[in-house]
Design an enzyme around this catalytic site. Sequence first.
Site, short mmCIF file in Angstrom:
data_model
loop_
_atom_site.label_atom_id
_atom_site.label_comp_id
_atom_site.label_asym_id
_atom_site.label_seq_id
_atom_site.Cartn_x
_atom_site.Cartn_y
_atom_site.Cartn_z
N LYS A 34 0.84 -1.20 0.00
CA LYS A 34 0.00 0.00 0.00
C LYS A 34 0.88 1.24 0.00
O LYS A 34 1.77 1.39 0.83
CB LYS A 34 -0.92 0.03 1.22
CG LYS A 34 -1.78 1.30 1.31
CD LYS A 34 -2.73 1.25 2.48
CE LYS A 34 -2.10 1.71 3.79
NZ LYS A 34 -1.86 3.18 3.85
N ASP A 61 -3.59 4.22 -1.98
CA ASP A 61 -4.65 4.61 -1.05
C ASP A 61 -4.68 6.13 -0.88
O ASP A 61 -4.09 6.67 0.06
CB ASP A 61 -4.42 3.92 0.29
CG ASP A 61 -5.54 4.14 1.28
OD1 ASP A 61 -6.66 4.47 0.83
OD2 ASP A 61 -5.31 3.97 2.50
N LEU A 62 -5.39 6.81 -1.78
CA LEU A 62 -5.45 8.27 -1.74
C LEU A 62 -6.80 8.82 -1.26
O LEU A 62 -6.93 10.01 -1.03
CB LEU A 62 -5.13 8.85 -3.12
CG LEU A 62 -3.74 8.52 -3.67
CD1 LEU A 62 -3.52 9.23 -5.01
CD2 LEU A 62 -2.64 8.91 -2.68
N LYS A 63 -7.79 7.96 -1.15
CA LYS A 63 -9.09 8.35 -0.59
C LYS A 63 -9.65 9.62 -1.24
O LYS A 63 -10.00 10.59 -0.57
CB LYS A 63 -8.99 8.53 0.93
CG LYS A 63 -8.48 7.31 1.69
CD LYS A 63 -8.41 7.60 3.18
CE LYS A 63 -7.97 6.39 3.98
NZ LYS A 63 -6.53 6.09 3.80
N ASN A 69 -16.41 15.37 -11.56
CA ASN A 69 -15.56 15.53 -12.73
C ASN A 69 -14.08 15.51 -12.36
O ASN A 69 -13.26 14.94 -13.09
CB ASN A 69 -15.90 16.83 -13.46
CG ASN A 69 -15.24 16.89 -14.83
OD1 ASN A 69 -15.47 16.03 -15.68
ND2 ASN A 69 -14.41 17.90 -15.05
N THR A 117 -10.98 3.16 10.62
CA THR A 117 -10.90 2.29 11.80
C THR A 117 -10.39 3.04 13.02
O THR A 117 -10.41 2.50 14.13
CB THR A 117 -10.02 1.05 11.53
OG1 THR A 117 -8.75 1.48 11.04
CG2 THR A 117 -10.67 0.13 10.51
N GLY A 208 0.88 -2.43 8.64
CA GLY A 208 2.07 -1.61 8.45
C GLY A 208 3.12 -1.89 9.49
O GLY A 208 4.02 -2.70 9.30
#
Length: 230
Positions: A34, A61-63, A69, A117, A208
Amino acid sequence: MREERPIIALDFPSFEEVKSFLSLFPADERLYVKIGMELYYAEGPDIVRYVKSLGHSVFLDLKLHDIPNTVKSTMAVLSRLGIDMTTVQAAGGVEMLRAAREGLGQGPILIAVTQLTSTSEEQMREDQNIQSTLLASVLHYAKRTAQAKLDGVVCSAHEVKAIKSEVPAGFVCLTPGIRPTGADIGDQKRVMTPHQARAIGSDYIVLGRPITQATDPVKAYHQIKAEWNR
């Protein structure tokens, strides 16, 4: 479609630290890693290209959470990096989620973040002004994500069983907040062990610090992988 490899969160601030960490593993071992916001914003697309050049799978993982657009055009750019999975915020709404899918295309896995979480029910009510239960919020986001034809959600392992009872078959649940038995839970509030996560139906797990900060990261990774697959 459970992934046999635990996903390793490369929570490092620099290219050199990533290179040093990945060099610990045999050259023929294909990892799933990740790349989060800190590393991507520090090193840019080159860090993705480097990791992919080693043959590893990449969860970027940039959310993303913006107007539809903008999310669509950004996803089109990310798709050209050859990523295997990426994220958006479910709170962006169905229109944004559909735009993300259109921009990314059908190759990479696209999942939406429900509630982090690290978020407690009290925090959700006070900070987000969502007055339902935490589980009800997660289920609402999961159902909207499925409606938008995304592949799944990021959620706590504690929520997997309830989510899968409400969405179509094949909808995936990626669960962070995974810690080996006896490990420090850090800033996570809703955690499970790899074996517990598998038993409850998680498709992907992310870890991690239990790997990256271990005395022997390769050994720690293989122990966690064995627990996940037993």
